[in-house]
Design a protein around this motif. Structure first.
Motif, PDB file in Angstrom:
ATOM      1  N   MET A  23       0.831  -1.202   0.000  1.00 18.29           N
ATOM      2  CA  MET A  23       0.000   0.000   0.000  1.00 18.29           C
ATOM      3  C   MET A  23       0.872   1.260   0.000  1.00 18.29           C
ATOM      4  N   MET A  24       1.971   1.232   0.741  1.00 23.21           N
ATOM      5  CA  MET A  24       2.886   2.386   0.748  1.00 23.21           C
ATOM      6  C   MET A  24       3.487   2.602  -0.644  1.00 23.21           C
ATOM      7  N   THR A  25       3.855   1.505  -1.301  1.00 24.79           N
ATOM      8  CA  THR A  25       4.416   1.601  -2.641  1.00 24.79           C
ATOM      9  C   THR A  25       3.382   2.152  -3.608  1.00 24.79           C
ATOM     10  N   LEU A  26       2.179   1.641  -3.551  1.00 24.97           N
ATOM     11  CA  LEU A  26       1.111   2.109  -4.426  1.00 24.97           C
ATOM     12  C   LEU A  26       0.802   3.582  -4.169  1.00 24.97           C
ATOM     13  N   THR A  27       0.718   3.959  -2.902  1.00 19.39           N
ATOM     14  CA  THR A  27       0.424   5.353  -2.561  1.00 19.39           C
ATOM     15  C   THR A  27       1.525   6.280  -3.041  1.00 19.39           C
ATOM     16  N   SER A  28       2.766   5.916  -2.818  1.00 19.40           N
ATOM     17  CA  SER A  28       3.870   6.783  -3.245  1.00 19.40           C
ATOM     18  C   SER A  28       3.955   6.858  -4.764  1.00 19.40           C
ATOM     19  N   THR A  29       3.684   5.751  -5.456  1.00 17.68           N
ATOM     20  CA  THR A  29       3.697   5.767  -6.921  1.00 17.68           C
ATOM     21  C   THR A  29       2.605   6.677  -7.458  1.00 17.68           C
ATOM     22  N   LEU A  30       1.402   6.565  -6.925  1.00 12.69           N
ATOM     23  CA  LEU A  30       0.309   7.423  -7.369  1.00 12.69           C
ATOM     24  C   LEU A  30       0.579   8.891  -7.035  1.00 12.69           C
ATOM     25  N   PHE A  31       1.150   9.133  -5.857  1.00 11.52           N
ATOM     26  CA  PHE A  31       1.488  10.500  -5.476  1.00 11.52           C
ATOM     27  C   PHE A  31       2.509  11.093  -6.436  1.00 11.52           C
ATOM     28  N   LEU A  32       3.523  10.312  -6.808  1.00 18.56           N
ATOM     29  CA  LEU A  32       4.531  10.803  -7.748  1.00 18.56           C
ATOM     30  C   LEU A  32       3.928  11.083  -9.117  1.00 18.56           C
ATOM     31  N   ARG A  33       2.996  10.249  -9.567  1.00 21.26           N
ATOM     32  CA  ARG A  33       2.334  10.493 -10.852  1.00 21.26           C
ATOM     33  C   ARG A  33       1.548  11.793 -10.818  1.00 21.26           C
ATOM     34  N   VAL A  34       0.808  12.004  -9.740  1.00 21.64           N
ATOM     35  CA  VAL A  34       0.036  13.243  -9.609  1.00 21.64           C
ATOM     36  C   VAL A  34       0.977  14.445  -9.547  1.00 21.64           C
ATOM     37  N   LEU A  35       2.040  14.312  -8.784  1.00 19.86           N
ATOM     38  CA  LEU A  35       3.006  15.396  -8.648  1.00 19.86           C
ATOM     39  C   LEU A  35       3.640  15.733  -9.996  1.00 19.86           C
ATOM     40  N   ARG A  36       4.023  14.728 -10.769  1.00 27.15           N
ATOM     41  CA  ARG A  36       4.604  14.964 -12.092  1.00 27.15           C
ATOM     42  C   ARG A  36       3.600  15.624 -13.024  1.00 27.15           C
ATOM     43  N   ALA A  37       2.347  15.211 -12.966  1.00 27.19           N
ATOM     44  CA  ALA A  37       1.317  15.822 -13.808  1.00 27.19           C
ATOM     45  C   ALA A  37       1.117  17.290 -13.442  1.00 27.19           C
ATOM     46  N   GLU A  38       1.100  17.584 -12.158  1.00 34.39           N
ATOM     47  CA  GLU A  38       0.924  18.981 -11.723  1.00 34.39           C
ATOM     48  C   GLU A  38       2.126  19.823 -12.120  1.00 34.39           C
ATOM     49  N   ILE A  39       3.315  19.279 -11.970  1.00 34.86           N
ATOM     50  CA  ILE A  39       4.515  20.016 -12.370  1.00 34.86           C
ATOM     51  C   ILE A  39       4.492  20.255 -13.874  1.00 34.86           C
ATOM     52  N   GLY A  40       4.050  19.259 -14.638  1.00 36.26           N
ATOM     53  CA  GLY A  40       3.943  19.428 -16.084  1.00 36.26           C
ATOM     54  C   GLY A  40       2.974  20.535 -16.447  1.00 36.26           C
ATOM     55  N   SER A  41       1.832  20.602 -15.762  1.00 40.56           N
ATOM     56  CA  SER A  41       0.871  21.661 -16.062  1.00 40.56           C
ATOM     57  C   SER A  41       1.413  23.021 -15.640  1.00 40.56           C
ATOM     58  N   LEU A  42       2.191  23.059 -14.547  1.00 40.64           N
ATOM     59  CA  LEU A  42       2.826  24.319 -14.156  1.00 40.64           C
ATOM     60  C   LEU A  42       3.842  24.769 -15.197  1.00 40.64           C
ATOM     61  N   ASN A  43       4.588  23.815 -15.758  1.00 40.36           N
ATOM     62  CA  ASN A  43       5.541  24.161 -16.812  1.00 40.36           C
ATOM     63  C   ASN A  43       4.834  24.757 -18.009  1.00 40.36           C
ATOM     64  N   VAL A  44       3.682  24.193 -18.372  1.00 40.01           N
ATOM     65  CA  VAL A  44       2.917  24.723 -19.500  1.00 40.01           C
ATOM     66  C   VAL A  44       2.452  26.143 -19.194  1.00 40.01           C
ATOM     67  N   LYS A  45       1.950  26.359 -17.987  1.00 40.34           N
ATOM     68  CA  LYS A  45       1.500  27.700 -17.606  1.00 40.34           C
ATOM     69  C   LYS A  45       2.658  28.698 -17.586  1.00 40.34           C
ATOM     70  N   ILE A  46       3.791  28.273 -17.057  1.00 40.09           N
ATOM     71  CA  ILE A  46       4.955  29.158 -17.008  1.00 40.09           C
ATOM     72  C   ILE A  46       5.427  29.481 -18.415  1.00 40.09           C
TER      73      ILE A  46
END
Length: 100
Positions: A23-46
């Motif tokens: 569960m920790m592995t799954l949670t951290s993997t999903l968190f990293l995916r969300v974090l990467r997606a948000e960073i990607g959208s911030l890059n587009v906005k910037i």
């Protein structure tokens, strides 16, 4: 009531630990995916903001160059007038010096 011996206890502990780590592995993997997606959208906005700012700076540069051209033209006009006044003053000084 059920009783468990030592081997069964350790097996349950191992299964629970494996489930917890999974569960920790799954949670951290999903968190990293969300974090990467948000960073990607911030890059587009910037990048979009960077394009807007660069466009505004380019427009400002063009406007400033046009205004400097206008100021240079005004200075040329003033310079021409001053040259004419200087020529007239020299003419008047020669005329007065010739009378004396």
């Amino acid at each position: 009531m059920l009783t468990m011996d030592t081997a069964q206890t350790w097996t349950v502990i191992g299964v629970l630990a494996a489930g917890f780590l999974g569960m920790m592995t799954l949670t951290s993997t999903l968190f990293l995916r969300v974090l990467r997606a948000e960073i990607g959208s911030l890059n587009v906005k910037i990048d979009g903001l960077r394009g807007e700012v660069m466009g505004e700076i380019g427009g400002l540069r063009s406007e400033m160059n046009a205004r400097f051209e206008a100021v240079d033209a005004r200075f040329e006009t003033v310079n021409t007038r001053l040259n004419g006044i200087d020529r007239d003053v020299h003419f008047l000084m020669r005329r007065e010096s010739d009378r004396s």
